[in-house]
Design a protein around this motif. Structure first.
Motif, PDB file in Angstrom:
ATOM      1  N   ASN A  61       0.879  -1.155   0.000  1.00 32.70           N
ATOM      2  CA  ASN A  61       0.000   0.000   0.000  1.00 32.70           C
ATOM      3  C   ASN A  61       0.927   1.218   0.000  1.00 32.70           C
ATOM      4  OD1 ASN A  61      -1.565   2.232   0.703  1.00 32.70           O
ATOM      5  ND2 ASN A  61      -2.887   1.043   2.060  1.00 32.70           N
ATOM      6  N   LEU A  62       0.999   1.899  -1.112  1.00 29.82           N
ATOM      7  CA  LEU A  62       1.940   3.014  -1.256  1.00 29.82           C
ATOM      8  C   LEU A  62       1.467   4.300  -0.595  1.00 29.82           C
ATOM      9  CD1 LEU A  62       3.091   2.359  -4.919  1.00 29.82           C
ATOM     10  CD2 LEU A  62       4.165   1.626  -2.781  1.00 29.82           C
ATOM     11  N   THR A  63       0.254   4.294  -0.073  1.00 31.97           N
ATOM     12  CA  THR A  63      -0.221   5.487   0.642  1.00 31.97           C
ATOM     13  C   THR A  63       0.227   5.471   2.104  1.00 31.97           C
ATOM     14  OG1 THR A  63      -2.340   4.540   1.345  1.00 31.97           O
ATOM     15  CG2 THR A  63      -2.269   5.594  -0.836  1.00 31.97           C
ATOM     16  N   LEU A  64       0.847   4.367   2.535  1.00 33.25           N
ATOM     17  CA  LEU A  64       1.266   4.231   3.936  1.00 33.25           C
ATOM     18  C   LEU A  64       2.782   4.241   4.115  1.00 33.25           C
ATOM     19  CD1 LEU A  64      -1.272   1.484   5.077  1.00 33.25           C
ATOM     20  CD2 LEU A  64      -1.418   3.975   5.395  1.00 33.25           C
ATOM     21  N   ILE A  65       3.515   4.656   3.110  1.00 29.30           N
ATOM     22  CA  ILE A  65       4.978   4.681   3.205  1.00 29.30           C
ATOM     23  C   ILE A  65       5.415   5.545   4.386  1.00 29.30           C
ATOM     24  CG2 ILE A  65       7.123   5.406   2.075  1.00 29.30           C
ATOM     25  CD1 ILE A  65       5.680   4.789  -0.628  1.00 29.30           C
ATOM     26  N   LYS A  66       4.862   6.713   4.466  1.00 30.60           N
ATOM     27  CA  LYS A  66       5.226   7.661   5.524  1.00 30.60           C
ATOM     28  C   LYS A  66       4.851   7.117   6.906  1.00 30.60           C
ATOM     29  CE  LYS A  66       4.524  12.562   6.456  1.00 30.60           C
ATOM     30  NZ  LYS A  66       3.855  13.764   5.981  1.00 30.60           N
ATOM     31  N   VAL A  67       3.698   6.495   7.025  1.00 33.23           N
ATOM     32  CA  VAL A  67       3.245   5.916   8.287  1.00 33.23           C
ATOM     33  C   VAL A  67       4.208   4.809   8.722  1.00 33.23           C
ATOM     34  CG1 VAL A  67       1.406   4.533   9.357  1.00 33.23           C
ATOM     35  CG2 VAL A  67       0.818   6.515   7.940  1.00 33.23           C
ATOM     36  N   ARG A  68       4.617   3.963   7.768  1.00 33.91           N
ATOM     37  CA  ARG A  68       5.521   2.849   8.091  1.00 33.91           C
ATOM     38  C   ARG A  68       6.923   3.311   8.467  1.00 33.91           C
ATOM     39  NH1 ARG A  68       2.916   0.341   3.471  1.00 33.91           N
ATOM     40  NH2 ARG A  68       4.696   0.937   2.202  1.00 33.91           N
ATOM     41  N   HIS A  69       7.259   4.560   8.163  1.00 34.50           N
ATOM     42  CA  HIS A  69       8.608   5.081   8.440  1.00 34.50           C
ATOM     43  C   HIS A  69       8.593   6.231   9.441  1.00 34.50           C
ATOM     44  CE1 HIS A  69       9.314   2.799   4.745  1.00 34.50           C
ATOM     45  NE2 HIS A  69      10.505   2.600   5.273  1.00 34.50           N
ATOM     46  N   LYS A 123      11.507  11.729 -14.964  1.00 31.74           N
ATOM     47  CA  LYS A 123      10.349  10.870 -14.744  1.00 31.74           C
ATOM     48  C   LYS A 123      10.409  10.180 -13.383  1.00 31.74           C
ATOM     49  CE  LYS A 123       9.691  10.087 -19.657  1.00 31.74           C
ATOM     50  NZ  LYS A 123       9.846   9.122 -20.750  1.00 31.74           N
ATOM     51  N   LEU A 124      11.592   9.780 -12.954  1.00 25.23           N
ATOM     52  CA  LEU A 124      11.712   9.164 -11.630  1.00 25.23           C
ATOM     53  C   LEU A 124      11.377  10.162 -10.529  1.00 25.23           C
ATOM     54  CD1 LEU A 124      14.965   7.005 -11.888  1.00 25.23           C
ATOM     55  CD2 LEU A 124      12.602   6.235 -11.924  1.00 25.23           C
ATOM     56  N   VAL A 125      11.860  11.385 -10.683  1.00 32.25           N
ATOM     57  CA  VAL A 125      11.568  12.424  -9.692  1.00 32.25           C
ATOM     58  C   VAL A 125      10.067  12.716  -9.671  1.00 32.25           C
ATOM     59  CG1 VAL A 125      11.983  14.830  -9.015  1.00 32.25           C
ATOM     60  CG2 VAL A 125      13.884  13.408  -9.830  1.00 32.25           C
ATOM     61  N   ALA A 126       9.452  12.772 -10.835  1.00 32.30           N
ATOM     62  CA  ALA A 126       8.008  13.028 -10.900  1.00 32.30           C
ATOM     63  C   ALA A 126       7.232  11.924 -10.187  1.00 32.30           C
ATOM     64  CB  ALA A 126       7.565  13.134 -12.359  1.00 32.30           C
ATOM     65  N   LEU A 127       7.617  10.680 -10.409  1.00 29.10           N
ATOM     66  CA  LEU A 127       6.935   9.563  -9.753  1.00 29.10           C
ATOM     67  C   LEU A 127       7.110   9.628  -8.240  1.00 29.10           C
ATOM     68  CD1 LEU A 127       5.248   7.046  -9.993  1.00 29.10           C
ATOM     69  CD2 LEU A 127       7.336   5.756 -10.484  1.00 29.10           C
ATOM     70  N   LEU A 128       8.305   9.926  -7.792  1.00 29.89           N
ATOM     71  CA  LEU A 128       8.545  10.055  -6.354  1.00 29.89           C
ATOM     72  C   LEU A 128       7.719  11.195  -5.763  1.00 29.89           C
ATOM     73  CD1 LEU A 128      11.349   9.374  -4.162  1.00 29.89           C
ATOM     74  CD2 LEU A 128      10.766  11.781  -4.233  1.00 29.89           C
ATOM     75  N   GLU A 129       7.657  12.319  -6.456  1.00 32.76           N
ATOM     76  CA  GLU A 129       6.861  13.456  -5.970  1.00 32.76           C
ATOM     77  C   GLU A 129       5.389  13.067  -5.838  1.00 32.76           C
ATOM     78  OE1 GLU A 129       7.928  16.301  -4.791  1.00 32.76           O
ATOM     79  OE2 GLU A 129      10.023  15.947  -5.304  1.00 32.76           O
ATOM     80  N   TYR A 130       4.894  12.283  -6.801  1.00 33.86           N
ATOM     81  CA  TYR A 130       3.507  11.825  -6.723  1.00 33.86           C
ATOM     82  C   TYR A 130       3.305  10.924  -5.512  1.00 33.86           C
ATOM     83  CZ  TYR A 130      -0.826   9.401  -7.636  1.00 33.86           C
ATOM     84  OH  TYR A 130      -2.085   8.874  -7.501  1.00 33.86           O
ATOM     85  N   LEU A 131       4.209   9.961  -5.329  1.00 36.56           N
ATOM     86  CA  LEU A 131       4.081   9.046  -4.195  1.00 36.56           C
ATOM     87  C   LEU A 131       4.106   9.809  -2.864  1.00 36.56           C
ATOM     88  CD1 LEU A 131       6.301   6.068  -5.363  1.00 36.56           C
ATOM     89  CD2 LEU A 131       3.789   6.194  -5.294  1.00 36.56           C
ATOM     90  N   GLU A 132       4.960  10.793  -2.774  1.00 32.58           N
ATOM     91  CA  GLU A 132       5.028  11.585  -1.545  1.00 32.58           C
ATOM     92  C   GLU A 132       3.733  12.356  -1.321  1.00 32.58           C
ATOM     93  OE1 GLU A 132       8.269  14.240   0.914  1.00 32.58           O
ATOM     94  OE2 GLU A 132       8.495  14.110  -1.248  1.00 32.58           O
ATOM     95  N   SER A 133       3.093  12.780  -2.397  1.00 29.85           N
ATOM     96  CA  SER A 133       1.882  13.591  -2.282  1.00 29.85           C
ATOM     97  C   SER A 133       0.651  12.789  -1.872  1.00 29.85           C
ATOM     98  CB  SER A 133       1.594  14.311  -3.606  1.00 29.85           C
ATOM     99  OG  SER A 133       1.023  13.415  -4.558  1.00 29.85           O
ATOM    100  N   ILE A 134       0.675  11.465  -2.011  1.00 29.16           N
ATOM    101  CA  ILE A 134      -0.515  10.673  -1.710  1.00 29.16           C
ATOM    102  C   ILE A 134      -0.438   9.984  -0.353  1.00 29.16           C
ATOM    103  CG2 ILE A 134      -1.103  10.313  -4.145  1.00 29.16           C
ATOM    104  CD1 ILE A 134       0.053   7.417  -3.797  1.00 29.16           C
ATOM    105  N   GLN A 135       0.487  10.385   0.468  1.00 28.00           N
ATOM    106  CA  GLN A 135       0.644   9.743   1.760  1.00 28.00           C
ATOM    107  C   GLN A 135      -0.529  10.046   2.694  1.00 28.00           C
ATOM    108  OE1 GLN A 135       3.182   7.393   2.281  1.00 28.00           O
ATOM    109  NE2 GLN A 135       3.020   7.829   0.089  1.00 28.00           N
ATOM    110  N   ALA A 136      -1.012   8.981   3.342  1.00 25.45           N
ATOM    111  CA  ALA A 136      -2.123   9.105   4.283  1.00 25.45           C
ATOM    112  C   ALA A 136      -1.657   9.829   5.541  1.00 25.45           C
ATOM    113  CB  ALA A 136      -2.643   7.721   4.649  1.00 25.45           C
ATOM    114  N   GLU A 137      -2.542  10.562   6.131  1.00 27.90           N
ATOM    115  CA  GLU A 137      -2.268  11.239   7.393  1.00 27.90           C
ATOM    116  C   GLU A 137      -2.601  10.288   8.539  1.00 27.90           C
ATOM    117  OE1 GLU A 137      -0.841  14.272   7.669  1.00 27.90           O
ATOM    118  OE2 GLU A 137      -0.732  14.301   5.480  1.00 27.90           O
ATOM    119  N   ARG A 138      -1.852  10.363   9.580  1.00 24.06           N
ATOM    120  CA  ARG A 138      -2.110   9.517  10.751  1.00 24.06           C
ATOM    121  C   ARG A 138      -3.348   9.963  11.461  1.00 24.06           C
ATOM    122  NH1 ARG A 138       3.057   7.314  13.925  1.00 24.06           N
ATOM    123  NH2 ARG A 138       3.768   6.061  12.230  1.00 24.06           N
TER     124      ARG A 138
END
Length: 138
Positions: A61-69, A123-138
């Motif tokens: 689940n890529l929306t929980l990367i920030k939560v897991r870290h 393109k890699l930076v764009a993908l990373l920026e997108y992933l960072e932007s979709i992180q769920a809030e705790r």
């Protein structure tokens, strides 16, 4: 015929005028995610894509990367996963494929969090920026 040649030249010149200094943002990465990642991770990035059921190890689940870290988005780690550097060679099943198309194109300065600007495919930076932007809030 002359008008068509002039129009084609105009389009080529317009493309050459793209400002390569403008950093990619989340909106740039969303289309890349949908084209390359959604089939496994799902359109909502929660790991429920069409291929998820066929995989021995379900996609994260890529929306929980920030939560897991610990409420921190690990930019360097995530970049090394999406660029293929840190992918495990022992994955069972199809695993995460390499996306050579994401390595093509111009480079932009990317800071993974260490303060060093490293030339990285846009393109890699764009993908990373997108992933960072979709992180769920705790």
């Amino acid at each position: 015929m002359h008008k068509i040649a002039m129009a084609m030249l105009g389009v080529a010149l317009l493309g050459a005028c793209q400002d390569n200094n403008v950093m990619p943002g989340p909106q740039d990465g969303r289309a890349l995610f949908m084209a390359n990642c959604a089939v496994c991770h799902g359109a909502d990035a929660t790991g429920n894509g069409e291929m998820a059921r066929a995989m021995a190890k379900p996609p994260k689940n890529l929306t929980l990367i920030k939560v897991r870290h610990g409420d921190t988005f690990p930019r360097a780690k995530i970049m090394s996963i999406i660029d293929g550097y840190a992918r495990s060679k022992t994955m069972t099943g199809p695993g995460m494929p390499e996306f050579g198309v994401l390595l093509e194109g111009d480079l932009v300065p990317f800071d993974s969090g260490d303060g060093i600007q490293t030339p990285t495919p846009r393109k890699l930076v764009a993908l990373l920026e997108y992933l960072e932007s979709i992180q769920a809030e705790r």
